[in-house]
Design an enzyme around this catalytic site. Structure first.
Site, PDB file in Angstrom:
ATOM      1  N   ARG A 242     -24.965  19.968 -11.239  1.00  0.00           N
ATOM      2  CA  ARG A 242     -26.337  19.587 -10.929  1.00  0.00           C
ATOM      3  C   ARG A 242     -26.614  19.934  -9.471  1.00  0.00           C
ATOM      4  O   ARG A 242     -25.761  19.747  -8.600  1.00  0.00           O
ATOM      5  CB  ARG A 242     -26.576  18.083 -11.144  1.00  0.00           C
ATOM      6  CG  ARG A 242     -26.679  17.654 -12.603  1.00  0.00           C
ATOM      7  CD  ARG A 242     -27.896  18.237 -13.297  1.00  0.00           C
ATOM      8  NE  ARG A 242     -28.098  17.708 -14.633  1.00  0.00           N
ATOM      9  CZ  ARG A 242     -27.541  18.207 -15.730  1.00  0.00           C
ATOM     10  NH1 ARG A 242     -26.738  19.246 -15.621  1.00  0.00           N
ATOM     11  NH2 ARG A 242     -27.785  17.667 -16.906  1.00  0.00           N
ATOM     12  N   GLU A 270     -36.054  22.337 -10.480  1.00  0.00           N
ATOM     13  CA  GLU A 270     -36.013  23.222 -11.641  1.00  0.00           C
ATOM     14  C   GLU A 270     -37.300  23.047 -12.447  1.00  0.00           C
ATOM     15  O   GLU A 270     -37.721  21.906 -12.669  1.00  0.00           O
ATOM     16  CB  GLU A 270     -34.788  22.915 -12.512  1.00  0.00           C
ATOM     17  CG  GLU A 270     -33.474  23.169 -11.781  1.00  0.00           C
ATOM     18  CD  GLU A 270     -32.252  22.951 -12.668  1.00  0.00           C
ATOM     19  OE1 GLU A 270     -32.422  22.684 -13.885  1.00  0.00           O
ATOM     20  OE2 GLU A 270     -31.128  23.068 -12.170  1.00  0.00           O
ATOM     21  N   HIS A 289     -30.293  28.002 -15.144  1.00  0.00           N
ATOM     22  CA  HIS A 289     -29.719  26.863 -15.870  1.00  0.00           C
ATOM     23  C   HIS A 289     -29.451  27.204 -17.343  1.00  0.00           C
ATOM     24  O   HIS A 289     -30.015  26.610 -18.258  1.00  0.00           O
ATOM     25  CB  HIS A 289     -30.631  25.638 -15.770  1.00  0.00           C
ATOM     26  CG  HIS A 289     -29.892  24.346 -15.972  1.00  0.00           C
ATOM     27  ND1 HIS A 289     -30.315  23.157 -15.436  1.00  0.00           N
ATOM     28  CD2 HIS A 289     -28.751  24.055 -16.645  1.00  0.00           C
ATOM     29  CE1 HIS A 289     -29.482  22.187 -15.782  1.00  0.00           C
ATOM     30  NE2 HIS A 289     -28.519  22.710 -16.524  1.00  0.00           N
TER      31      HIS A 289
END
Length: 333
Positions: A242, A270, A289
């Site tokens: 993360r 994000e 991601h």
């Protein structure tokens, strides 16, 4: 027994519920699905849950609120066809007799493969060589060298299903693996063939550092300027965990010196803005991601949970069971 599938997204339904998976579940349970592409809330779940023995969830499924649990008179099994169960249940579920399990073991394989791919892509500077070739630059066999992975010192921060898989995948490459974790015992480290060490020592000794901690209040910002400055020149830093675990400004500052490289799949914000400073750095490889995107493994998430439910019905041990201690280590929803 009766099982309720609370997956409303038609795309996920099509991905997860292969005919073989549904046939397997139907062989030992009645099966009901909530309507596709319709909003299904915790209030809706509360009204329906009372007649079911098991519930299978995934991304987008409603949370088991106290009201849902109060009405779940028959419920004995919650199986999450995804990774973290933090979006589905709170700690109060562990005060009940309901077994909670997830397909995190399956999803971890995908993220581990992504981390390993970033190790090789970064250690071989694949993006850099590709970009320079497009600009007309050829390599110099007499001068150029790359970091590589074989026989390098790899530092892993965090110990869970993903890092366990990374350790296994690295076995053929004769690497020396350092591990920083509060949860791995000396005995387990020895069994895994890794060396436990402090965080700063890991950054100082490693050629490649790969981050695998969950994001919690305790781990937020745990990687900062102090650790990043310890990386040796030419080292590679990888984050598939993360973004907020790393102090982004400190990472930007160290990368701007040009002495280290990074391969990143996660960020503070994000989706990542197209004009983000990381995007313009030649020593950084950025991905959007995608760590859990492995198609075959994604399709196996609910199949794993169906197998878990079958093991539960037969009184066998669950492979993906989530305990209260494990839950408290998860990234909060």
């Amino acid at each position: 027994m009766k099982t309720l599938i609370t997956i409303a997204d038609a795309g996920l339904y099509e991905l997860f519920w292969q005919e073989s998976t549904l046939n397997k579940l139907s062989s030992f349970s009645e099966v009901d699905f909530i309507p596709l592409n319709e909003r299904f809330t915790s209030e809706d779940l509360s009204e329906r849950i009372g007649s079911y023995d098991a519930c299978i969830t995934s991304w987008g499924s409603p949370r088991f609120t106290p009201d849902v649990l109060a009405r779940a008179e028959r419920l004995k099994f919650i199986g999450h066809g995804a990774g973290s169960v933090a979006s589905i249940v709170k700690e109060d579920v562990f005060d009940t007799s309901i077994a909670v399990t997830s397909a995190n073991k399956v999803l971890a394989l995908s993220t581990a493969e992504c981390a390993l791919s970033l190790m090789f892509a970064g250690a071989w500077d694949l993006a850099g060589y590709s970009n320079r070739l497009k600009e007309g630059q050829w390599s110099n066999n007499n001068r150029d060298t790359i970091l590589g992975v074989t026989r390098r010192v790899i530092g892993l921060v965090g110990y869970g299903e993903i890092s366990k898989q990374v350790i296994r995948m690295l076995q053929p490459f004769n690497t020396r693996i350092l591990l920083h974790s509060s949860y791995c015992t000396k005995e387990e480290a020895a069994a895994q063939g890794v060396e436990l060490c402090g965080l700063n020592e890991l950054f100082e000794r490693s050629d490649i550092v790969s981050l695998h901690n969950t994001w919690t209040p305790r781990t937020q910002g745990m990687i900062g300027a102090e650790q990043l400055r310890l990386l040796r020149d030419g080292a590679l830093f990888i984050n598939t965990a993360r973004g907020p675990i790393v102090k982004e400004e400190a990472l930007l500052e160290e990368l701007s010196k040009g002495r280290i490289h990074a391969a990143l799949d996660v960020y503070d914000i994000e989706p990542m803005p197209a004009d983000h400073k990381l995007q313009a750095m030649p020593n950084v490889l950025c991905l959007p991601h995608i760590g859990g995107f492995h198609g075959i493994l994604k399709r196996e998430l609910c199949d794993f949970i169906v197998d878990e439910l079958h093991r539960f019905v037969k009184g066998e041990d669950l492979l993906g069971k989530v305990t209260l201690d494990q839950y408290r280590r998860l990234t909060p929803w």
